[in-house]
Design a protein around this motif. Structure first.
Motif, PDB file in Angstrom:
ATOM      1  N   ASN A 176       0.833  -1.203   0.000  1.00  0.00           N
ATOM      2  CA  ASN A 176       0.000   0.000   0.000  1.00  0.00           C
ATOM      3  C   ASN A 176       0.874   1.262   0.000  1.00  0.00           C
ATOM      4  OD1 ASN A 176      -2.400  -1.467   0.101  1.00  0.00           O
ATOM      5  ND2 ASN A 176      -2.403  -1.531   2.341  1.00  0.00           N
ATOM      6  N   ASP A 177       1.935   1.237  -0.794  1.00  0.00           N
ATOM      7  CA  ASP A 177       2.917   2.311  -0.650  1.00  0.00           C
ATOM      8  C   ASP A 177       3.168   3.119  -1.921  1.00  0.00           C
ATOM      9  OD1 ASP A 177       4.016   0.192  -2.006  1.00  0.00           O
ATOM     10  OD2 ASP A 177       5.964   0.294  -1.008  1.00  0.00           O
ATOM     11  N   LYS A 178       2.567   2.720  -3.039  1.00  0.00           N
ATOM     12  CA  LYS A 178       2.876   3.408  -4.299  1.00  0.00           C
ATOM     13  C   LYS A 178       1.607   3.601  -5.102  1.00  0.00           C
ATOM     14  CE  LYS A 178       7.559   1.906  -5.314  1.00  0.00           C
ATOM     15  NZ  LYS A 178       8.134   0.595  -5.570  1.00  0.00           N
ATOM     16  N   HIS A 179       1.643   4.595  -5.991  1.00  0.00           N
ATOM     17  CA  HIS A 179       0.535   4.793  -6.930  1.00  0.00           C
ATOM     18  C   HIS A 179       0.890   4.110  -8.252  1.00  0.00           C
ATOM     19  CE1 HIS A 179      -2.743   6.588  -9.126  1.00  0.00           C
ATOM     20  NE2 HIS A 179      -3.149   7.218  -8.043  1.00  0.00           N
ATOM     21  N   PHE A 180      -0.106   3.477  -8.856  1.00  0.00           N
ATOM     22  CA  PHE A 180       0.196   2.807 -10.134  1.00  0.00           C
ATOM     23  C   PHE A 180       0.622   3.802 -11.213  1.00  0.00           C
ATOM     24  CE2 PHE A 180      -3.686   4.154 -12.159  1.00  0.00           C
ATOM     25  CZ  PHE A 180      -4.651   4.162 -11.154  1.00  0.00           C
ATOM     26  N   ARG A 181       0.244   5.080 -11.052  1.00  0.00           N
ATOM     27  CA  ARG A 181       0.635   6.055 -12.084  1.00  0.00           C
ATOM     28  C   ARG A 181       2.127   6.412 -12.000  1.00  0.00           C
ATOM     29  NH1 ARG A 181      -3.291   6.969 -15.614  1.00  0.00           N
ATOM     30  NH2 ARG A 181      -5.407   6.966 -14.821  1.00  0.00           N
ATOM     31  N   ASP A 182       2.803   6.034 -10.910  1.00  0.00           N
ATOM     32  CA  ASP A 182       4.260   6.198 -10.879  1.00  0.00           C
ATOM     33  C   ASP A 182       4.896   5.362 -11.984  1.00  0.00           C
ATOM     34  OD1 ASP A 182       3.719   7.706  -8.674  1.00  0.00           O
ATOM     35  OD2 ASP A 182       4.543   6.279  -7.215  1.00  0.00           O
TER      36      ASP A 182
END
Ligand SMILES: [Ca+2]
Length: 486
Positions: free
Chosen positions: A124-130
């Motif tokens: 739960n630590d990153k956005h998929f848009r990264d």
């Protein structure tokens, strides 16, 4: 143990299925890419008739941490009449698996339509848009196709919202999500308890149901994609007393397998949650914990029922595709664990029910393997939309037409563990998991035989199962999408 005999049986099963086995890779070759217009219409069942019908709406219900421990899944001790009714009028998928048993990772995969190795969201630590700045999400694709795309409560994980997906801003309920921390002016202040005889809409999902009803009334005249996030039965187990009263704690059964598998490799050791361990440190506490989970399951079911009832009242049900999906399961004592984030059945297997107006196989339970990542292309096909090029899942519309056809022989899940990535594959009788370290070497393997000791014993270290391990290791490499790092 009749290990040798089992080995021989399985060899026959696997090798005889060899030519007809449909792996994921073949799916992509045959049908996984963009299929447009006439070609798409040709593949679809007659009853779907997507081109001649007006645009169908989509009601997409994501339930947080919901196990397939529901009455309609054969768990007769659970009170879930509304989800049961949906299953009775739609198709229930008995073997649906999430790609990562973690909220954001699982949701990111489903809503982008690619496996976690593409989203790079494993926790739960990153956005998929990264990793995928320009990806078209499922709701965004509907929005781009003239639908009113809207969501309420937790659809993407908290803090990882995606405004591009929606036609209007997200309706947040974060302030009342956890632990009864209600916003100022909310009618109920203070910490609700399991004994609080309060109305449903004191709690987040009750408010979600209220507002969902309002939304349906407001958007009923335009084609919509409406995503509803239901928070329970995710912790904390807060819901009105009447749902707790549905269950007698003395009748709640504890897992008969409350221990880690014998021979579990170090790489597979889960991250333990110390506070949950403490909360489940005696049989009474364990029963209390399960009681809370069950109560919240029934509470979630009741809120879902209110939304589905309104769909009927507004006469939208005959033109709305409904998908109900759980983002991950949860160990309620299986393997001695009280948590998610593992590759075991308790967390990777999820409920999935799909109802399509006009479908003929109402109430059918499908036993074929489906990955959560397959939902995106399926919903697009059902609504008559073309499939974006980037999708890695495979539409399971053919299963809605005939739940018994030859289908993929495995499902995939993964967990980014302490010593590497655990790639896990469920097949008809086995689960095979391989842990790949940062140096791209295998640092551990697990094999479980569900006809025998199940997840009690890791058979990967048993030389009698060497050939089964080799077959599965090959199958994992041949079919995993996208390719492994080596
Ligand atoms: Ca979850």
């Amino acid at each position: 143990m009749t290990v040798r005999h089992k080995v021989n049986d399985e060899k026959i099963i696997i090798s005889s299925a060899g030519h007809s086995r449909i792996g994921r890779r073949e799916f992509f070759k045959n049908a996984g890419k963009s299929i447009a217009g006439a070609a798409l219409a040709k593949m679809l069942p007659e009853w779907l008739n997507a081109e001649e019908m007006p645009k169908k709406n989509v009601l997409f219900i994501i339930v947080d941490d919901l196990r397939p421990e529901l009455n309609c899944y054969g768990s007769k001790h659970i009170v879930s009449p509304n989800i049961d009714n949906l299953a009775a009028t739609g198709m229930l998928f008995n073997r649906a698996y999430c790609q990562v048993a973690i909220c954001s990772a699982s949701r990111s995969s489903v809503l982008t339509g690619v496996y976690p190795d593409k989203t790079k969201v494993y926790w739960n630590d990153k956005h998929f848009r990264d990793a995928l700045p320009d990806v078209t999400t499922l709701p965004q694709h509907f929005r781009n196709n003239g639908y009113h795309s809207i969501s309420i409560s937790k659809v993407y994980h908290d803090g990882f919202e995606d405004p591009k997906s929606w036609s209007e801003p997200l309706m947040e309920l974060k302030g009342i999500r956890n632990e009864g921390k209600f916003p100022a002016g909310f009618p109920f202040s203070g910490q609700p308890t399991r004994d609080a005889d309060v109305p449903d809409n004191i709690h987040c999902d009750g408010v979600t149901a209220d507002r969902s009803i309002e939304v349906l009334r407001r958007i009923k005249n335009k084609p919509f994609f409406f995503a509803v996030g239901i928070i329970r039965p995710h912790l904390s187990y807060l819901c009105p007393k009447k749902y707790w009263d549905l269950y007698d704690p003395n009748e709640i059964k504890l897992s008969e397998h409350p221990f880690l598998p014998k021979g579990l490799p170090g790489a597979a050791m889960p991250y333990m949650n110390e506070s949950l361990k403490k909360r489940t440190s005696s049989d009474d506490l364990r029963r209390e914990f399960k009681h809370g989970y069950y109560a919240c399951t029934s509470f979630a079911d009741a809120q879902i029922g209110r939304i589905l009832d309104e769909l009927e009242n507004l006469k939208l049900a005959d033109n709305t595709i409904i998908v109900l999906w759980g983002d991950n399961g949860f160990h309620l004592g299986e393997q001695g664990l009280w948590m998610k984030a593992t590759n075991f059945e308790a967390t990777t297997r999820v409920p999935l029910i799909v109802r399509v107006p006009g479908m003929k196989n109402k109430g059918v339970k499908c036993n074929r393997f489906v990955d959560s990542v397959d939902i995106y292309p399926t919903v697009c096909e059902l609504a008559g939309l073309t499939l974006p090029e980037h999708l890695e899942g495979k539409s399971f519309v053919p299963l809605l037409e005939d739940a018994g056809i030859v289908w993929q022989q495995c499902s995939f899940s993964q967990i980014n563990g302490k010593k590497g990535m655990g790639y896990s594959m469920r097949t008809e009788n086995y689960r095979y998991t391989e842990w790949v370290g940062t140096d791209e070497k295998t640092v551990g393997a697990e094999l479980y035989d569900y006809r025998n000791a199940g997840e009690d014993i890791n058979l990967a270290i048993d030389k009698n199962f060497k050939s089964i391990v080799e077959e599965h290791a090959k199958m994992l490499r041949d079919n995993w999408r996208p390719k492994w790092p080596y």
